[in-house]
Design an enzyme around this catalytic site. Structure first.
Site, PDB file in Angstrom:
ATOM      1  N   LYS A 105       0.863  -1.194   0.000  1.00 42.36           N
ATOM      2  CA  LYS A 105       0.000   0.000   0.000  1.00 42.36           C
ATOM      3  C   LYS A 105       0.887   1.229   0.000  1.00 42.36           C
ATOM      4  O   LYS A 105       2.032   1.171   0.425  1.00 42.36           O
ATOM      5  CB  LYS A 105      -0.866   0.022   1.263  1.00 42.36           C
ATOM      6  CG  LYS A 105      -2.122   0.862   1.127  1.00 42.36           C
ATOM      7  CD  LYS A 105      -3.222   0.066   0.460  1.00 42.36           C
ATOM      8  CE  LYS A 105      -4.505   0.833   0.305  1.00 42.36           C
ATOM      9  NZ  LYS A 105      -5.611  -0.086   0.010  1.00 42.36           N
ATOM     10  N   GLY A 217     -20.556   6.648   3.385  1.00 36.64           N
ATOM     11  CA  GLY A 217     -19.477   6.943   2.434  1.00 36.64           C
ATOM     12  C   GLY A 217     -20.052   6.991   1.036  1.00 36.64           C
ATOM     13  O   GLY A 217     -20.754   6.059   0.618  1.00 36.64           O
ATOM     14  N   TYR A 218     -19.785   8.098   0.337  1.00 38.67           N
ATOM     15  CA  TYR A 218     -20.380   8.206  -1.001  1.00 38.67           C
ATOM     16  C   TYR A 218     -19.299   8.557  -2.025  1.00 38.67           C
ATOM     17  O   TYR A 218     -19.484   9.382  -2.915  1.00 38.67           O
ATOM     18  CB  TYR A 218     -21.506   9.256  -0.982  1.00 38.67           C
ATOM     19  CG  TYR A 218     -22.651   8.919  -1.912  1.00 38.67           C
ATOM     20  CD1 TYR A 218     -23.275   7.686  -1.861  1.00 38.67           C
ATOM     21  CD2 TYR A 218     -23.109   9.840  -2.857  1.00 38.67           C
ATOM     22  CE1 TYR A 218     -24.315   7.366  -2.713  1.00 38.67           C
ATOM     23  CE2 TYR A 218     -24.160   9.534  -3.715  1.00 38.67           C
ATOM     24  CZ  TYR A 218     -24.751   8.291  -3.633  1.00 38.67           C
ATOM     25  OH  TYR A 218     -25.792   7.972  -4.488  1.00 38.67           O
ATOM     26  N   ASN A 220     -16.193   6.523  -4.539  1.00 36.66           N
ATOM     27  CA  ASN A 220     -16.269   5.523  -5.603  1.00 36.66           C
ATOM     28  C   ASN A 220     -16.990   4.254  -5.133  1.00 36.66           C
ATOM     29  O   ASN A 220     -17.967   3.814  -5.754  1.00 36.66           O
ATOM     30  CB  ASN A 220     -14.843   5.211  -6.085  1.00 36.66           C
ATOM     31  CG  ASN A 220     -14.816   4.185  -7.202  1.00 36.66           C
ATOM     32  OD1 ASN A 220     -15.451   4.363  -8.227  1.00 36.66           O
ATOM     33  ND2 ASN A 220     -14.100   3.103  -6.983  1.00 36.66           N
ATOM     34  N   GLY A 222     -18.854   3.686  -2.313  1.00 35.51           N
ATOM     35  CA  GLY A 222     -20.201   3.916  -1.788  1.00 35.51           C
ATOM     36  C   GLY A 222     -21.227   4.184  -2.888  1.00 35.51           C
ATOM     37  O   GLY A 222     -22.321   3.599  -2.881  1.00 35.51           O
ATOM     38  N   TYR A 223     -20.865   5.035  -3.826  1.00 30.92           N
ATOM     39  CA  TYR A 223     -21.815   5.364  -4.893  1.00 30.92           C
ATOM     40  C   TYR A 223     -22.142   4.127  -5.737  1.00 30.92           C
ATOM     41  O   TYR A 223     -23.311   3.828  -6.008  1.00 30.92           O
ATOM     42  CB  TYR A 223     -21.261   6.498  -5.783  1.00 30.92           C
ATOM     43  CG  TYR A 223     -21.970   6.582  -7.111  1.00 30.92           C
ATOM     44  CD1 TYR A 223     -23.305   7.019  -7.188  1.00 30.92           C
ATOM     45  CD2 TYR A 223     -21.347   6.173  -8.290  1.00 30.92           C
ATOM     46  CE1 TYR A 223     -23.982   7.043  -8.397  1.00 30.92           C
ATOM     47  CE2 TYR A 223     -22.013   6.197  -9.501  1.00 30.92           C
ATOM     48  CZ  TYR A 223     -23.327   6.630  -9.556  1.00 30.92           C
ATOM     49  OH  TYR A 223     -24.002   6.645 -10.745  1.00 30.92           O
TER      50      TYR A 223
END
Ligand code: GLU
Length: 415
Positions: A105, A217-218, A220, A222-223
Site C-alpha cells: 500500500k 461513504g459516497y 467511488n 459507496g456510490y
C-alpha cells in the site's frame, strides 16, 4: 486519522487468528511486521511558483505469493501506520481472493481538494519518480484508493514508463481503458461487495427484494454500491452519507440525484430527496444491510451497540475496531469482513495486469463473469471455514489467508 491505531488493529486481528490456528512462532513473527517500508520526501512546484516538499509512503508487506499489490491514497491525515495496516490487509485480501500477489500500500500526505489539476499531476509524477526503483510489474503494482483515480494512474504509468524508457502498462492498475485499463475496473470493488451480499443473503435466508440498505461513504465504492445493490439485487437504498452528513428516505433515495447533488455541493448533506441524518444515526438504522464504505474506524466501541443491521458488509478497509467487532459478534450481526468483501477491486486489477502482459483485452461481460466466480468462491471458503471452526467470519478469513501465505513462505524457505 483516528484514536484507534489501524496497524495495532491489524496486528490484533492477526494474533487472534494465529492463536486459533496454533500458528508456528516464526511464521507469526514474520507476519506481524512489513518486509519493506519506504518513506520518501519529494519536491513539487506549486502554481504560484513556490516549491513544496511532500511526504510519501510505500509499504511492501509480504511478497511470498507474488509481487506486492495495493492502492495509493492521497490524504492529509495519512500516516505510516495507516499505510502499514492497509498493506497488511492487502496481503490477506490477495490471498483470500486467490490472485497471485502479495500485499502493499502507499500514500502521499496531501489534500487533493486544495490542489489544482496541474499540481495534482506534478504530485503524482513526483511520488512515482521517488519510488520508481522499488516498483514494477514484477515487483510492486500500485492502484487507486481514497482520493486517487484513473487519471492519476495514467500520469503515474506514463512517468514510470518514461523514466525506464519502456512502455509499461502493467506497473499500475486502475488506468483508464484507453491506456491499458480493464473494462469493469471502475465499479469492481462495489460489484464484489454486491456479490458477497448476495451470497450472505442466500446463507441467512434474507429476501433481498424486500431489503433496506444504508451506506456510509459516497465516494467511488459507496456510490457504486448504491447503484448496484438496486440494479443487481433489487434492494432499496434508504440512507447514504459522507463526511459532511447524510440523508434518509424510508421509501428509497434517488441515487443519481444524490450523486449530482454531491458533485455540485461537495457533500450529500443538504440533499432534499430525504431527511437529514448524521453519520452516527445512519450507522444505527434498522436495515437488513449496513455498508460502511468510507475509511477506517467507522464502527467503534462507542457506536457498535447501536448497529441494528442483520449484515455489515465492509466495503471500506478497516471500518471496524476489534472492540466493535466483539460487540457486533455478540449481538449476532453477520459481518462480511473487509478484505473479503472489497476484494473485487484488486481482483479486476489482477485481470487488468494479466491483459496488460498479454496485450489482449477482454469484454466487460467476461470480466464480470470471472469476478463473480472468484468472489463467490472466496465467500464460500470463508463462510464454510467459519461454520466448521465455530469462529467469526473475520477470523475465518484470516485463517484461510494466513495458511496460503504461510505455506508459500515455508516452501520458499523463509520460515
Ligand atoms: N485500493 C483497492 C483495495 O484496497 C484496490 C487495490 C488494487 O487494485 O491493487 O483493495
Amino acid at each position: 486519522m483516528s484514536e484507534v491505531n489501524p496497524f495495532e488493529t491489524a496486528q490484533q486481528q492477526l494474533d487472534k487468528a494465529a492463536k486459533v490456528l496454533d500458528l508456528d512462532k516464526s511464521v507469526h513473527q514474520a507476519l506481524r511486521e512489513p518486509m519493506r517500508t519506504f518513506i520518501v520526501n519529494f519536491q513539487v512546484k506549486l502554481d504560484d511558483g513556490s516549491m513544496k516538499t511532500f511526504k510519501g509512503y510505500r509499504v511492501q508487506y509480504n511478497d511470498a505469493l507474488g509481487p506486492t499489490k495495493g492502492g495509493l491514497r492521497f490524504h492529509p491525515d495519512e500516516t505510516l501506520d495507516t499505510v502499514k495496516a492497509l498493506a497488511a490487509w492487502m496481503t490477506w485480501k490477495t490471498a483470500v481472493a486467490d490472485v497471485p500477489y502479495g500485499g502493499g500500500k502507499g500514500g502521499v500526505v496531501c489534500n487533493p481538494k486544495e490542489l489544482s489539476q496541474a499540481e495534482l499531476e506534478r504530485v503524482s509524477r513526483g511520488y512515482i519518480r521517488a519510488i520508481s526503483n522499488f516498483i514494477g510489474p514484477d515487483k510492486d503494482i500500485p492502484a487507486p484508493d481514497v482520493y486517487t483515480n484513473p487519471q492519476v494512474m495514467a500520469w503515474m504509468m506514463d512517468e514510470f514508463s518514461k523514466s525506464k524508457g519502456v512502455n509499461s502498462p502493467g506497473v499500475i492498475t486502475g488506468k483508464p481503458v484507453e491506456v491499458g485499463g480493464s473494462e469493469g475496473r471502475g465499479d469492481a470493488t462495489a460489484r464484489g461487495v454486491i456479490y458477497t451480499i448476495r451470497e450472505a443473503a442466500k446463507e441467512l435466508g434474507i429476501p433481498l427484494a424486500e431489503a433496506n440498505i444504508a451506506i456510509q461513504g459516497y465516494g467511488n465504492a459507496g456510490y457504486y454500491c448504491a447503484t448496484l445493490v438496486q440494479e443487481l439485487l433489487d434492494c432499496t437504498v434508504v440512507a447514504v452519507s459522507d463526511s459532511g452528513g447524510g440523508v434518509y428516505n424510508e421509501n428509497g433515495l434517488d441515487i443519481e440525484a444524490a450523486k449530482e447533488f454531491k458533485r455540485a455541493n461537495g457533500s450529500v448533506s443538504g440533499f432534499d430527496g430525504g431527511e437529514a441524518i448524521t453519520n452516527q444515526e445512519l450507522l444505527g438504522l434498522d436495515v437488513e444491510v449496513l455498508i460502511p464504505a468510507a475509511i477506517e474506524n467507522a464502527l467503534t466501541k462507542d457506536n457498535a451497540h447501536s448497529v441494528d443491521a442483520d449484515v455489515v458488509a465492509e466495503a471500506a478497509n478497516g471500518p471496524t475496531t476489534p472492540e466493535a467487532d466483539d460487540i457486533l459478534c455478540e449481538n449476532g450481526v453477520y459481518i462480511i469482513p473487509d478484505f473479503l468483501c472489497n476484494a473485487g477491486g484488486v481482483t479486476v486489477s489482477y485481470f487488468e495486469w494479466v491483459q496488460n502482459r498479454n496485450r489482449y483485452y477482454w469484454s466487460k461481460s467476461e470480466v464480470y463473469e470471472r469476478l463473480d466466480k472468484k468472489m463467490t468462491k472466496a465467500f464460500a471458503d470463508v463462510h464454510s471455514r467459519a461454520q466448521e471452526e465455530g469462529v467469526d467470519n473475520r477470523t475465518a478469513a484470516y485463517m484461510v489467508s494466513i495458511e496460503k501465505v504461510a505455506q508459500a513462505m515455508k516452501l520458499r524457505g523463509w520460515v
